[in-house]
Design a protein around this motif. Sequence first.
Motif, PDB file in Angstrom:
ATOM      1  N   LEU A 123       0.832  -1.201   0.000  1.00 19.11           N
ATOM      2  CA  LEU A 123       0.000   0.000   0.000  1.00 19.11           C
ATOM      3  C   LEU A 123       0.870   1.256   0.000  1.00 19.11           C
ATOM      4  O   LEU A 123       0.571   2.232  -0.698  1.00 19.11           O
ATOM      5  CB  LEU A 123      -0.909   0.000   1.228  1.00 19.11           C
ATOM      6  CG  LEU A 123      -2.175  -0.858   1.155  1.00 19.11           C
ATOM      7  CD1 LEU A 123      -2.810  -0.988   2.530  1.00 19.11           C
ATOM      8  CD2 LEU A 123      -3.164  -0.282   0.161  1.00 19.11           C
ATOM      9  N   ARG A 124       1.910   1.241   0.788  1.00 17.83           N
ATOM     10  CA  ARG A 124       2.827   2.396   0.799  1.00 17.83           C
ATOM     11  C   ARG A 124       3.451   2.612  -0.577  1.00 17.83           C
ATOM     12  O   ARG A 124       3.587   3.760  -1.033  1.00 17.83           O
ATOM     13  CB  ARG A 124       3.924   2.174   1.842  1.00 17.83           C
ATOM     14  CG  ARG A 124       3.507   2.450   3.279  1.00 17.83           C
ATOM     15  CD  ARG A 124       4.757   2.530   4.151  1.00 17.83           C
ATOM     16  NE  ARG A 124       4.497   2.692   5.553  1.00 17.83           N
ATOM     17  CZ  ARG A 124       4.286   3.852   6.162  1.00 17.83           C
ATOM     18  NH1 ARG A 124       4.262   4.978   5.456  1.00 17.83           N
ATOM     19  NH2 ARG A 124       4.085   3.912   7.463  1.00 17.83           N
ATOM     20  N   ALA A 125       3.822   1.520  -1.231  1.00 25.16           N
ATOM     21  CA  ALA A 125       4.427   1.641  -2.556  1.00 25.16           C
ATOM     22  C   ALA A 125       3.434   2.188  -3.566  1.00 25.16           C
ATOM     23  O   ALA A 125       3.800   2.958  -4.466  1.00 25.16           O
ATOM     24  CB  ALA A 125       4.956   0.278  -3.002  1.00 25.16           C
ATOM     25  N   ALA A 126       2.154   1.802  -3.412  1.00 28.13           N
ATOM     26  CA  ALA A 126       1.125   2.265  -4.345  1.00 28.13           C
ATOM     27  C   ALA A 126       0.699   3.699  -4.067  1.00 28.13           C
ATOM     28  O   ALA A 126       0.169   4.380  -4.951  1.00 28.13           O
ATOM     29  CB  ALA A 126      -0.092   1.342  -4.265  1.00 28.13           C
ATOM     30  N   HIS A 127       0.919   4.159  -2.825  1.00 26.30           N
ATOM     31  CA  HIS A 127       0.519   5.518  -2.433  1.00 26.30           C
ATOM     32  C   HIS A 127       1.699   6.187  -1.730  1.00 26.30           C
ATOM     33  O   HIS A 127       1.646   6.436  -0.514  1.00 26.30           O
ATOM     34  CB  HIS A 127      -0.703   5.463  -1.522  1.00 26.30           C
ATOM     35  CG  HIS A 127      -1.880   4.757  -2.120  1.00 26.30           C
ATOM     36  ND1 HIS A 127      -2.772   5.381  -2.962  1.00 26.30           N
ATOM     37  CD2 HIS A 127      -2.297   3.466  -1.998  1.00 26.30           C
ATOM     38  CE1 HIS A 127      -3.694   4.508  -3.328  1.00 26.30           C
ATOM     39  NE2 HIS A 127      -3.433   3.342  -2.764  1.00 26.30           N
ATOM     40  N   PRO A 128       2.759   6.486  -2.464  1.00 24.32           N
ATOM     41  CA  PRO A 128       3.980   7.021  -1.840  1.00 24.32           C
ATOM     42  C   PRO A 128       3.733   8.326  -1.086  1.00 24.32           C
ATOM     43  O   PRO A 128       2.998   9.191  -1.547  1.00 24.32           O
ATOM     44  CB  PRO A 128       4.921   7.237  -3.032  1.00 24.32           C
ATOM     45  CG  PRO A 128       4.029   7.275  -4.233  1.00 24.32           C
ATOM     46  CD  PRO A 128       2.877   6.389  -3.931  1.00 24.32           C
TER      47      PRO A 128
END
Length: 323
Positions: A123-128
């Motif tokens: 999720l962090r990677a998809a929403h930096p």
Amino acid sequence: MLGKLHGEREVRLRRVLPGIEVAALAPTLARIDALKRVRRAIILAHNYQTPDIFHGVADLTGDSLALAREAARTDADVIVLCGVHFMAETAKLLNPGKTVLLPDLGAGCSLASSITAQDVRRLRAAHPGLPVVAYVNTSAEVKAEADVCCTSANAVAVVESLGAPEVIFVPDRYLGRHVASRTPVRLVLWEGSCEVHERFTAREVDALRETHAGIRVLAHPECPPDVLEAADHVGSTADMVRYLRAEMPRQAVLLTECSMSDNVAAELPQVELVRPCNLCPHMKTITLEKVERSLLEMEHRIEIPEPVASRARRAVERMLDVR
């Protein structure tokens, strides 16, 4: 009789259990009390525990937030957590030098199982750049990936404390939608849910109002949106109790786990609590006999490896700093 020491507990237990059952519990309660003194132990019990534990042996009771706060303050050497695994982990995070026991390692949580640390990293990677708020109903590994934790009681305050226009909120989608409706902060949600609360329906609420005129309907924010819309009050388990104490309705229904109604009925006999409710199979793995065995054999010890523990602890402590 349970004896002078247990006078208040006996009164509460007799409000929800047959007298013969209360009398039969007395020897077990006495043995647990003796073990607590020997071990310098304290018992923390969640609102969803059965009355024999909640009113019979618990020293401190409450919802997840209350138990987290009390765990951080206790000077006991041993903490017995009567709840589910993530709650015992939270107690251990806040008391790394103390022994934390969970009477049954099988006391899991469908919501906590719905997300992993790897999911949060994705999720962090998809929403930096977006901060992550993790509901306390998560494993220590998931908490370690979050910026801050929250409970249903303080979720809105925690989200807004970050000062960000958008945050990732995991894992309960229903709680997340409820929070999103009460704050201008945009939420990226995970599709997790609680198997207890997602089974309630608005149709049940309508049926209750048809058969019980004037009944107050209180719903936990983990319930589906149509249930929350149909309820008179939406709040955490602690907030439900505060509402009932303040309003003292003639009849009420608590759309949450079954034992919550039993425990409130013992405290507020003036309020008629109407069922339905839904059982949590995980909470019900904790029994009085297992609590006694846990203290006797000092099992099952909760251990959280580093660096997971230190990272997860920061997220929990940051939650406790939010007022």
